[in-house]
Design a protein around this motif. Structure first.
Motif, short mmCIF file in Angstrom:
data_model
loop_
_atom_site.label_atom_id
_atom_site.label_comp_id
_atom_site.label_asym_id
_atom_site.label_seq_id
_atom_site.Cartn_x
_atom_site.Cartn_y
_atom_site.Cartn_z
N GLY A 92 0.80 -1.21 0.00
CA GLY A 92 0.00 0.00 0.00
C GLY A 92 0.83 1.27 0.00
O GLY A 92 0.50 2.25 -0.66
N ALA A 93 1.97 1.24 0.74
CA ALA A 93 2.83 2.42 0.79
C ALA A 93 3.43 2.73 -0.57
O ALA A 93 3.70 3.89 -0.91
N ASP A 96 1.58 5.07 -3.00
CA ASP A 96 1.76 6.51 -2.86
C ASP A 96 2.85 7.03 -3.79
O ASP A 96 3.01 8.25 -3.95
N GLY A 122 -3.11 -0.94 2.78
CA GLY A 122 -3.16 -0.80 4.23
C GLY A 122 -3.08 0.62 4.73
O GLY A 122 -3.96 1.07 5.50
N PRO A 123 -2.07 1.41 4.33
CA PRO A 123 -1.98 2.79 4.84
C PRO A 123 -3.18 3.65 4.44
O PRO A 123 -3.68 4.44 5.25
N GLN A 124 -3.64 3.49 3.21
CA GLN A 124 -4.80 4.26 2.76
C GLN A 124 -6.04 3.88 3.56
O GLN A 124 -6.84 4.75 3.94
N ASN A 126 -6.14 2.62 6.64
CA ASN A 126 -6.02 3.13 8.01
C ASN A 126 -6.37 4.60 8.09
O ASN A 126 -7.04 5.06 9.02
N GLU A 127 -5.91 5.36 7.09
CA GLU A 127 -6.16 6.80 7.09
C GLU A 127 -7.65 7.11 7.03
O GLU A 127 -8.17 7.95 7.77
N ASN A 255 8.21 -2.94 -1.86
CA ASN A 255 7.99 -2.16 -0.65
C ASN A 255 8.82 -0.90 -0.68
O ASN A 255 9.69 -0.74 -1.54
N GLU A 256 8.56 -0.01 0.24
CA GLU A 256 9.25 1.28 0.21
C GLU A 256 10.70 1.19 0.67
O GLU A 256 11.52 2.05 0.36
#
Length: 883
Positions: A92-93, A96, A122-124, A126-127, A255-256
Motif C-alpha cells: 500500500g505504501a 503513494d 493498508g496505509p490508505q 487506516n487513514e 515495498n518502500e
C-alpha cells in the motif's frame, strides 16, 4: 479485397504502410482494410517501443545480461499458461509512489512481459478508517474486520485499483482491473477476526484472459466465500496463494524499503538461500516480529514451488535492475541447491552426464567433438565432476598430480544461469583449488561472467583463456606452455610478441569477485552467488596455534589428545588435571607435555597474557563456568574478543551467546564466526542426525522415539582410582562384569540428551518438537547404536526414506549411508556417524532407521576437533583421519 489479401501476405511493416498509402490515394480502402492497417501500424510501433526500452535497459546492465533475462522471461510463458513470468505484490505504501510504480510496470509491458499485479492498501485504509472514527484493531498481526471496516476496505481497494490502472493506461500500457472472482475463501475465524478470509481456491482464468487480450491484470486481495460474502485477505497471503497456483519464475514484493535489512549492521541482505541460511538466520536475535513472519511465509511459499522460482523484495524504482541484471538491487530469496562432487563418471551417472554433454556442450553441438570423445579424454587424467542434483550446472575439472587444475567443461541450463547454480558450482571448485585455468568461446553469452571471476585473461582466434590464483605474468606463461605441451588445452593460446602478453588483475584487466553471505553485500556490479553454500570459504589457515585442555583425565580427554598428536597446526601446550598433576601426558606424542593443576586464577592470567589461542573444557557437568568466567575476565583485561572455548559438558548447550557445534546440521558459518562453542552430547548427536532428515515428515503431536545403547565408557570414570604402580588410573564407573553380559536401561525419562535433541531440532522443524529417548548401557567399551521409530505424516517407501538421508547428508565426509543396519564394528573407533537399515511399516506410516557413532570420537573428541578447526580458521577435518 484482393488488395487486402495481398497485403496480408507481406510481413514487412514498411511495405504494408506504403501499400496502404497507395490504396488510400486510390480511395479503395474500406473500413475492414483500415482496421487491419491500424493493427499492423500498432504492431510496428510496439516493436519500436520494445527496441527502445530494451536499449534503455542496457544502461543498467550489460547487453548480454539484459538479452539473456529477456529471453528467459519471454520463453517462460506459454499460450496455455501465459501467467508464468511473475506475480508482483505492491504494498500500500508503494501506491503513494504511483508515477514511479506505473513507469516501472510499463517498462515490463513494453518489452512484452505480463506480470500479474496484486496490490494492498493498508496505509490508505487506516487513514480513511481513522478519519471516520473507527480505531484499527489487530490480533496476531491480522486486522479485525467488521462490517463497517469491510465496507470502507472494499471502497478503498476499488479506488486504489482504478488509480493504478489509470496511471498505467496514461502511459499507453493496457491494464485490466480485476477486483473480484479470483479468490474463494472460508472464514479464517469469524468469532476472532470477523470478516477475514482464508483462501481455499484461486481461479486463474480471468488473469489468463487478460494477458491473452494484451492487458496487465491488476488484482486486489478481496475474496468471496462460497455464499458470496466478501472477505478481507492479507495481500501478502493472497500473493502467496496466487503464486502457488501460477508457479511463476518470480514473486516480487514491492515495498518502500527496497529489501530486507540486517537488524544490527543495517546492511541490506542481498541473497538468502533458504536451504542453507534459514535455520541460522531464524536464530539471529535481530530476526523477530515482522521479519521472522515474512521469512517463514516466504519459505513456506517456495517449498510449494519449483526450485526455478524465487522471491525478490525490492523498491519500485529498482525493479528493472533486480530483474535484468546479475547483481540485482533488492533482496533475492530462493531455496538453493545441493551440490555433488564425484571422481568418476559412473558415480555421477553415465547416462545423465552423456545427455548433459550432448544437449549443452557447444563443441559437441558444433560437431567439433563427440560425447564419446569427451568421456574418453577423461580416462587419460585424474578428474572431478562438480554439479547440482538437478544437473542445472555441471563442471569437469582435470587435476593431474603436481599440475594446475583446468575446467574442461562448464555446462549450465537456463535455470542454472538464472538461479546462479553455475555460481554455486564454480565456487565449490574454487574452494578445492587455489589456482585454476579455463577457456570459453569469445562469443560466449556469459563472457562478462567469466571476466568477473578471473584474475586475468587473454583472447586469441575466437577463444579466451581465463585463470585465477596467479598474478605473475611470467608464471602464467610458464603454466600455459606446460598445458599446451601436455595437450590439456586444445590450442596455442600464448600470443606472439611482448606487446601481446596476457593481462592480469594487477595490470588492470580482470577482477576478483567478492561473494556474500546473508549479512554481507555483493560488490557493486557483481552477480549474486549463493549465501553460505556459494560463498567461497576462506583459504584454510596454516598458522600454528596453541591449545589448553582442562579436564584431560577422562576417556574423552584421552581420545582428543590422541587426535591432536596428528594435527598439522594445533599444538597442545597445557593440560590440566588435579589428580594427574606432574605426570606426563602419554597419549600426546607430538611433544613432551606434563599435566598441571590449573586454577581459575591461572587461567585468567594465561588468557590475559595471550598464552593460548583456544581452550577445551572437558569437565563434568556444572564445573565449567568458573573457568569460562576466568577466560572472559582475562580477555577483558587484554581488551580482546578472547580465545576460542569449546565446552564438552552440557552446561552451555542451551545458552544464548554460545554456538551449538554440530556442523552437519546447523551450519559451519556460525561456528567459524564464534568464540564460544558448546559441543553436543554423544547420544544427542546420533539422535539429531537420525531425526533431522525427517523433521518435516513427522506427524504433529506424535513425537519420534530413539532407543540408544552405549558402551560403558559413556558412563564416565571413577575419581580416586589408581593403577598397580600407584598412578591415578582412568577407570569406568560401569564395568562389563557389573552388567553381567547384558544391557542396563537407565534415566528412562528426562535424560538431558532428550531435551537437547528436541530443543535444537525444533529450529530445523520451524516449530517446537520433542524427542522420546531411552538410553541403555551395554557391555562393550565404546560405540553407540541408536534406533529411531518415527511416525510419518504421509506414506513413503523405504527407498524414499533412504533418499531423504542421501539428500540431507550429500558430501558430508564424516557421514556414511548404507543399506544394512550398522553394527558395532561399523562405529567403534570410527571418526564419523553411520546410518542404515531403512525400513517403513507395511502401512507406510512409520519409519525405522538405525544410526551409530563412537561416543568418544564423533560423539565427543572428533566433533570437538571439527569445531576447533572451524573456529580457528583451519580446514574442518585437519587432524581427523578420514576413512
Amino acid at each position: 479485397m484482393l488488395a487486402v489479401k495481398q497485403l496480408s501476405k507481406n510481413t514487412s511493416s514498411k511495405a504494408l504502410f506504403v501499400a496502404g498509402a497507395r490504396r488510400s490515394v486510390r480511395g479503395v480502402i474500406n473500413a475492414k482494410d483500415r482496421i487491419g492497417i491500424r493493427r499492423l501500424q500498432s504492431q510496428a510501433a510496439a516493436q519500436t517501443d520494445r527496441d527502445t526500452i530494451t536499449r534503455l535497459l542496457y544502461s543498467i546492465g550489460t547487453k548480454r545480461e539484459v538479452e539473456r533475462y529477456l529471453r528467459i522471461f519471454s520463453s517462460s510463458s506459454h499460450p496455455s499458461q501465459p501467467a508464468k513470468f511473475a506475480v508482483i505484490k505492491v504494498g500500500g505504501a508503494v501506491l503513494d509512489q504511483l508515477d514511479e510504480l506505473a513507469l516501472s510496470l510499463s517498462f515490463l509491458y513494453r518489452v512484452g512481459l505480463y506480470p500479474v499485479i496484486l496490490h494492498g492498501a493498508g496505509p490508505q485504509l487506516n487513514e480513511i478508517i481513522e478519519a471516520e472514527g473507527v480505531v484499527p484493531d489487530y490480533i496476531d498481526g491480522i486486522r479485525i474486520t467488521d462490517t463497517k471496516t469491510l465496507q470502507i476496505a472494499r471502497r478503498v481497494f476499488l479506488e486504489e485499483n482504478l488509480r493504478l490502472v489509470g496511471a498505467l493506461e496514461k502511459l499507453g500500457c493496457r491494464a485490466r482491473p480485476i477486483t473480484s472472482g479470483i479468490f474463494t475463501a472460508d472464514y479464517l475465524d469469524q468469532d476472532k477476526y470477523g470478516l477475514v478470509g482464508k483462501i481455499t481456491k484461486v481461479d486463474k482464468r480471468p488473469i489468463e484472459a487478460s494477458i491473452r487480450a494484451g492487458a496487465l491484470p491488476i488484482l486486489t486481495s478481496l475474496a468471496e466465500s462460497a455464499e458470496g460474502q466478501i472477505l478481507n485477505v492479507n495481500a501478502d497471503i493472497a500473493a502467496g496463494e496466487l503464486a502457488k497456483e501460477l508457479e511463476p519464475l518470480k514473486i516480487v514484493y514491492l515495498n518502500e524499503k527496497g529489501g530486507l535489512y540486517h537488524g544490527v549492521t543495517g546492511e541490506k541482505l542481498d541473497v538468502i538461500n533458504l536451504d542453507e541460511d534459514f535455520d541460522s538466520l531464524m536464530k539471529e536475535p535481530w530476526v523477530k516480529y515482522g521479519t521472522k513472519l515474512k521469512l517463514r511465509e516466504i519459505k513456506e511459499l517456495l517449498d510449494h514451488l519449483p526450485r526455478s522460482s524465487s522471491v525478490a523484495i525490492i523498491s519500485a524504482d529498482s525493479l528493472q535492475k533486480e530483474l535484468f541484471t546479475d547483481s540485482g538491487a533488492g533482496t533475492l530469496i530462493r531455496r538453493g541447491y545441493k551440490l555433488f562432487k564425484h571422481s568418476s563418471v559412473e558415480s555421477v551417472g553415465a547416462d545423465r552426464l552423456r545427455q548433459v554433454i550432448h544437449d549443452r556442450d557447444p563443441e559437441v553441438l558444433s560437431g567439433k567433438q563427440s560425447v564419446a570423445g569427451v568421456l574418453n579424454d577423461l580416462k587419460m587424467t585424474p578428474y572431478t565432476i562438480y554439479g547440482d542434483e538437478a544437473f542445472d550446472a555441471v563442471a569437469i575439472v582435470t587435476h593431474p598430480d603436481g599440475e594446475v587444475p583446468v575446467i574442461t567443461k562448464l555446462l549450465a541450463s537456463r535455470n542454472g544461469i538464472m538461479n546462479s547454480v553455475i555460481d554455486n558450482v564454480f565456487n565449490a571448485i574454487k574452494r578445492d583449488h587455489r589456482r585454476l585455468f579455463w577457456t570459453a568461446r569469445a562469443d560466449d553469452e556469459m563472457r562478462a561472467w567469466h571476466f568477473e571471476r578471473a584474475h586475468g585473461s587473454f583472447t586469441r582466434a575466437g577463444r579466451s583463456l581465463f585463470w585465477y590464483g596467479i598474478q605473475n605474468v611470467d608464471e602464467v606463461e610458464s603454466v600455459v606452455k606446460d598445458l599446451e605441451a601436455s595437450g590439456r588445452i586444445e590450442r596455442s593460446y600464448l600470443p606472439v610478441g611482448p606487446s601481446a602478453r596476457p593481462k592480469t588483475a594487477a595490470s588492470g584487466l580482470g577482477g576478483v569477485r567478492s561473494y556474500s553471505t546473508f549479512a554481507r553485500r555483493v560488490a557493486p556490479g557483481m552477480s549474486r552467488g549463493y549465501a553460505t553454500a556459494a560463498t567461497p570459504a576462506p583459504q584454510p589457515s596454516t598458522e600454528v596455534k596453541r591449545l589448553g585442555l582442562i579436564g584431560a583425565r577422562g576417556f574423552t580427554g584421552q581420545a582428543l589428545t590422541s587426535l591432536l598428536s596428528n594435527h598439522p597446526y594445533l599444538n597442545l601446550t597445557h593440560v590440566s588435571s588435579r589428580q594427574l598433576a606432574g605426570y606426563p601426558l602419554d597419549t600426546y606424542t607430538k611433544a613432551s607435555v606434563q599435566f598441571s593443576n590449573l586454577s581459575t586464577t591461572d587461567v585468567e592470567r594465561m588468557e590475559k597474557d595471550g598464552e593460548v589461542d583456544a581452550w577445551v573444557m572437558a569437565l563434568p557437568n556444572g564445573a565449567c563456568k568458573p573457568f569460562v568466567d576466568a577466560v572472559d575476565r582475562g580477555a577483558k583485561i587484554r581488551e580482546s574478543t578472547g580465545s576460542v572455548i569449546v565446552d564438552l559438558s552440557a552446561d552451555y548447550r542451551f545458552e544464548k551467546g554460545w554456538t551449538y557445534g554440530l556442523p552437519e546440521l546447523y551450519g559451519r558459518e556460525a561456528i567459524r564466526a564464534s568464540r564460544r562453542i558448546s559441543n553436543p552430547g554423544c547420544y544427542a548427536t546420533s539422535s539429531q542426525l537420525l531425526i533431522a532428515p525427517l523433521v518435516k515428515h513427522i506427524t504433529d503431536g506424535v513425537w519420534p522415539t530413539v532407543f540408544g545403547m552405549s558402551g560403558y565408557s559413556g558412563a564416565g570414570t571413577i575419581a580416586g582410582s589408581t593403577d598397580p604402580d600407584g598412578r591415578p588410573a582412568t577407570v569406568s564407573k560401569v564395568s562389563p562384569e557389573g552388567l553381567h553380559g547384558g544391557v542396563r536401561p537407565y534415566a528412562l525419562t528426562d535424560h538431558i540428551h532428550e531435551r537437547e535433541a528436541g530443543y535444537h531440532l525444533s529450529s530445523l522443524r520451524g516449530a517446537p518438537m520433542k524427542v522420546a529417548f531411552i538410553p541403555s548401557v551395554a557391555p562393550w567399551f565404546s560405540g553407540i547404536i541408536s534406533v529411531l521409530s518415527a511416525p510419518l505424516n504421509a506414506k513413503m517407501s523405504a527407498k524414499d526414506l533412504k533418499a531423504l538421508y542421501e539428500e540431507k547428508y550429500a558430501g558430508e565426509k564424516l557421514i556414511s549411508i548404507g543399506r544394512e543396519v550398522p553394527g558395532l564394528q561399523a562405529v567403534q573407533d570410527k571418526q564419523g556417524w553411520s546410518v542404515g537399515g531403512f525400513q517403513v511399516h507395511s502401512e507406510g506410516d512409520r519409519a525405522v532407521v538405525v544410526g551409530g557413532l563412537d561416543n568418544l570420537l564423533k560423539g565427543a573428541a572428533t566433533q570437538c576437533l571439527q569445531n576447533l578447526n572451524l573456529a580457528l580458521g583451519y580446514d574442518e577435518y585437519a587432524g581427523i583421519p578420514i576413512e
